[in-house]
Scaffold this active site. Sequence first.
Site, mmCIF file in Angstrom:
data_model
loop_
_atom_site.group_PDB
_atom_site.id
_atom_site.type_symbol
_atom_site.label_atom_id
_atom_site.label_comp_id
_atom_site.label_asym_id
_atom_site.label_seq_id
_atom_site.Cartn_x
_atom_site.Cartn_y
_atom_site.Cartn_z
ATOM 1 C CG PHE A 140 -1.826 1.230 1.221
ATOM 2 C CD1 PHE A 140 -2.944 1.267 0.405
ATOM 3 C CD2 PHE A 140 -1.541 2.340 2.004
ATOM 4 C CE1 PHE A 140 -3.778 2.382 0.373
ATOM 5 C CE2 PHE A 140 -2.364 3.456 1.980
ATOM 6 C CZ PHE A 140 -3.486 3.473 1.164
ATOM 7 C CG ASP A 225 5.741 3.479 1.557
ATOM 8 O OD1 ASP A 225 5.819 4.074 2.650
ATOM 9 O OD2 ASP A 225 4.675 3.344 0.936
ATOM 10 C CE LYS A 256 0.509 5.352 7.830
ATOM 11 N NZ LYS A 256 -0.853 5.819 7.929
#
Length: 403
Positions: A140, A225, A256
């Site tokens: 993702f 990522d 995040k």
Amino acid sequence: MSAVQQAAADAVVMPTYRRYPVTFVRGKGIYLYDEAGRPYLDFVAGVAVTALGHAHPAVTEAVARQAGRLTHTSNLYYTEPMAELAARLCGLLGWADGRVFFANSGAEANECALKLVRRWWRDAGRPGDPPLTVAAWGSFHGRTLQTLAATGQPAKWEAFAPVPPGFIHVPYGDSAALEAAMGPSVSGVLLEPVQGEGGVVVPSDGYLPAARVACDAHGAALVLDEVQTGLGRTGAWFGFQHSGGAAVPDVITLAKALGNGLPIGACVARGELATAFHPGDHATTVGGGPVVCAAALAVLEVIERDGLVGRAQRVGAHLQAGLEGLMASHPAVTGVRGKGLLVAVQLGADCARDVALAALADGLLVNDVAPSVIRLCPPLLMGEAECDEAVATLGKALTKVEA
């Protein structure tokens, strides 16, 4: 908000999320509080965002101080917080030649990385077809069209087809499949050190080093990522560091935890990729603004000062051991996996939502990241005692669902 008020909210907000039936009005440390003042032990952390918990005084003070001085200039001008944060991130990575592009989210950071690699590849005068990116099934990388195309979950992008071409997907954790996908038109390989949203899937120790070797052999860039795994979550500052120096990427993306709840993303590159962009190639109006950069600097300072990276490794091992203990008394639990404070409970049936709702009723927040997978990614300052409390509450929730 009452159930009626929540329904009214649903009537005016796009239905892009399946929300849990609770309204939070404040947070403090590792707890969120609803309107009645009931505390909820937070093992979601805003999906691995609030690494320092809620209302951390260092972040609050940094935001208030910066907001009182300067909030926005655009990127047409220099600001001190942005320059300081970029230098701090490059320093943490040990990249003396590193450079940073600041965005507003993880998806934007990944979008930047994908563009950056293609620009670098073309500037290098590579012959052949348009550049391709190798990514992994189950991954993702975001919700923009290009990051959706990179995401290895067709269910997430099939409704929006056609998505941009240029991606080859291979099984995650399969080094041979990755090597077989490489070729003269592959400009980059995009991987997560641990697939978070994909169900907390941890590859073998040799997987990322093998990806590094494949990229070097074929002249491609390795992009990691670390939007979810970065900044201490897995028990190292960055997930790739669990491989020592054998899997150092060319580009890393972060978001995040970096803002502890404020919107920020970062794409950090080294070597030739660090200078591949030229003025006008990529941009953002508010990305890297003074307030979010000041917050991020406070986050990094607290993680380092309070030893939260080592704490995540230690407490994460304690949490995982406690969850593994559930397997003996709960037939619904078929496995536990994870790294640091990014842990998943695998269930034998598609009852993760029911378990999460039962836990919510008993004051514990966990996330059903897949129909049969519960994800736990609490603030990095979570302690062993709170982990024991969470395991006990999750056990009660499992008992209810199994009945």
